[in-house]
Design a protein around this motif. Sequence first.
Motif, PDB file in Angstrom:
ATOM      1  N   CYS A 261      -7.133  -4.315  -1.076  1.00 48.64           N
ATOM      2  CA  CYS A 261      -6.129  -5.212  -0.494  1.00 48.64           C
ATOM      3  C   CYS A 261      -6.719  -6.603  -0.311  1.00 48.64           C
ATOM      4  CB  CYS A 261      -5.636  -4.667   0.851  1.00 48.64           C
ATOM      5  SG  CYS A 261      -4.572  -3.229   0.692  1.00 48.64           S
TER       6      CYS A 261
ATOM      7  N   THR B  36       0.858  -1.191   0.000  1.00 46.82           N
ATOM      8  CA  THR B  36       0.000   0.000   0.000  1.00 46.82           C
ATOM      9  C   THR B  36       0.887   1.231   0.000  1.00 46.82           C
ATOM     10  OG1 THR B  36      -0.213   0.328   2.400  1.00 46.82           O
ATOM     11  CG2 THR B  36      -1.757  -1.224   1.361  1.00 46.82           C
TER      12      THR B  36
ATOM     13  N   VAL C 233      -1.466  -1.031  -4.244  1.00 44.49           N
ATOM     14  CA  VAL C 233      -2.734  -0.334  -4.000  1.00 44.49           C
ATOM     15  C   VAL C 233      -2.375   1.051  -3.490  1.00 44.49           C
ATOM     16  CG1 VAL C 233      -4.884  -0.320  -2.697  1.00 44.49           C
ATOM     17  CG2 VAL C 233      -3.885  -2.504  -3.423  1.00 44.49           C
ATOM     18  N   SER C 234      -2.697   2.068  -4.276  1.00 40.09           N
ATOM     19  CA  SER C 234      -2.248   3.413  -3.913  1.00 40.09           C
ATOM     20  C   SER C 234      -3.375   4.420  -3.894  1.00 40.09           C
ATOM     21  CB  SER C 234      -1.172   3.889  -4.901  1.00 40.09           C
ATOM     22  OG  SER C 234      -0.759   5.201  -4.562  1.00 40.09           O
TER      23      SER C 234
ATOM     24  N   THR D  38      -4.690   8.478   1.784  1.00 42.35           N
ATOM     25  CA  THR D  38      -6.067   8.281   1.323  1.00 42.35           C
ATOM     26  C   THR D  38      -6.765   9.637   1.399  1.00 42.35           C
ATOM     27  OG1 THR D  38      -6.985   7.727   3.511  1.00 42.35           O
ATOM     28  CG2 THR D  38      -6.142   5.900   2.161  1.00 42.35           C
TER      29      THR D  38
ATOM     30  N   MET E 268      -9.285   1.263  -0.052  1.00 43.12           N
ATOM     31  CA  MET E 268      -7.946   0.663   0.010  1.00 43.12           C
ATOM     32  C   MET E 268      -8.016  -0.718   0.667  1.00 43.12           C
ATOM     33  SD  MET E 268      -4.381   2.280   1.488  1.00 43.12           S
ATOM     34  CE  MET E 268      -4.029   3.307   0.067  1.00 43.12           C
TER      35      MET E 268
ATOM     36  N   CYS F 154       2.651  -2.457   4.245  1.00 42.42           N
ATOM     37  CA  CYS F 154       1.717  -1.332   4.349  1.00 42.42           C
ATOM     38  C   CYS F 154       2.501  -0.043   4.553  1.00 42.42           C
ATOM     39  CB  CYS F 154       0.749  -1.553   5.507  1.00 42.42           C
ATOM     40  SG  CYS F 154      -0.406  -2.912   5.215  1.00 42.42           S
TER      41      CYS F 154
ATOM     42  N   ALA G 130       1.239   2.920   3.177  1.00 41.76           N
ATOM     43  CA  ALA G 130       0.322   4.041   2.959  1.00 41.76           C
ATOM     44  C   ALA G 130       0.150   4.868   4.224  1.00 41.76           C
ATOM     45  CB  ALA G 130      -1.039   3.520   2.496  1.00 41.76           C
TER      46      ALA G 130
END
Length: 227
Positions: free
Chosen positions: A85, A18, A58-59, A22, A81, A96, A98
Motif C-alpha cells: 500500500c 485492499t 492489493v489483495s 491476510t 500488504m 480498505c 481487507a
Amino acid sequence: QMSGQMDGPLSGWRTLVTSGPTHEPIDPVRYIANRSSGKQGHAIAAALARLGAMVTLVSGPTAQPDPAGVTMVHVETARDMLAACQEALPVDVAVCAAAVADWRVKAMAGQKLKKDGGHLPTLELAENPDILATLSRPGRMRPALVVGFAAETEKVVGHARAKLARKGCDWIVANDVSPSSGTFGGASNTVHLLRGDTLEDWPPLSKEAVAERLAMAIADHLVSPAD
Ligand code: CTP
Ligand code: CA
C-alpha cells in the motif's frame, strides 16, 4: 491504464483498494487467517475502474479473478500488504476492505512443527500493523479520502462510529454481519455509510451493488468535497 472509461467521472484519479484476508504463517505449511472471500474489495476495485479511476488492488490470497483494468499486487501477510500500500502512494482515495489478521505468530518456525506425543505447541502472537490507521495518519502522503470497513455483529453503527474516530479515516462502511443479517457466505449485504458525522442507511444490496454505490459516492465527493 488501458481500461476503464477515459472520460468516466473518476478518470485521472488514483485509487488504492485492499481486499481479501491476510495469511500469517505459523510454519511453512500452516497459517492464521480471517474468513474473507475478497468479493467486496474486488468488486469495489472493479467499480472504481469502470468509472475511469486508476486502481491499485492489493489483495491477500483469494479465489477471485483479478478484476479487469486494475493494477494487481498479490500479498500474503499484513506486513506485506502495508508495504504494498505504501508503495502505491500517492493516491487520492484509499478503500480498505481487507480482512487483515490482527495478529501474526511472533517467530515463524523454519520447519514444519511436528506432533510430539501430546505435547502442545504454544503460539506467541504479535500485533500486526493497522493499514487503515497508518494510511489515515496526517501527512503529505495521506490520501484525500480514506474509507474503511467495519464488520460488526451488534451495535453496528455505534461500533463503527468508534472505529472511525480511532482509525482517523474519513468514511466507514459499517457492515451488519450478525447471523440474522445473512451476510456471511450470502449474496446480500446490509450496510450503513458513515461520512464523518453523517449516517446513510442503505437497503440490503448485493456486494456488487454496494461497490457500485460506494464508487459513485466517492466520485460525487471528489467532484464536490463539501457534500
Ligand atoms: N484494518 C487494517 N489493518 C488491520 C486491521 C484492520 O487496515 N491490521 C482495516 C480493515 O481493512 C477495515 C477496518 O480496518 O477497513 C476495520 O477492521 P476491523 O477488523 O473491523 O477493526 P479492528 O480495529 O481490527 O477491530 P476489531 O477488534 O473489531 O477487529
Ligand atoms: Ca480486526
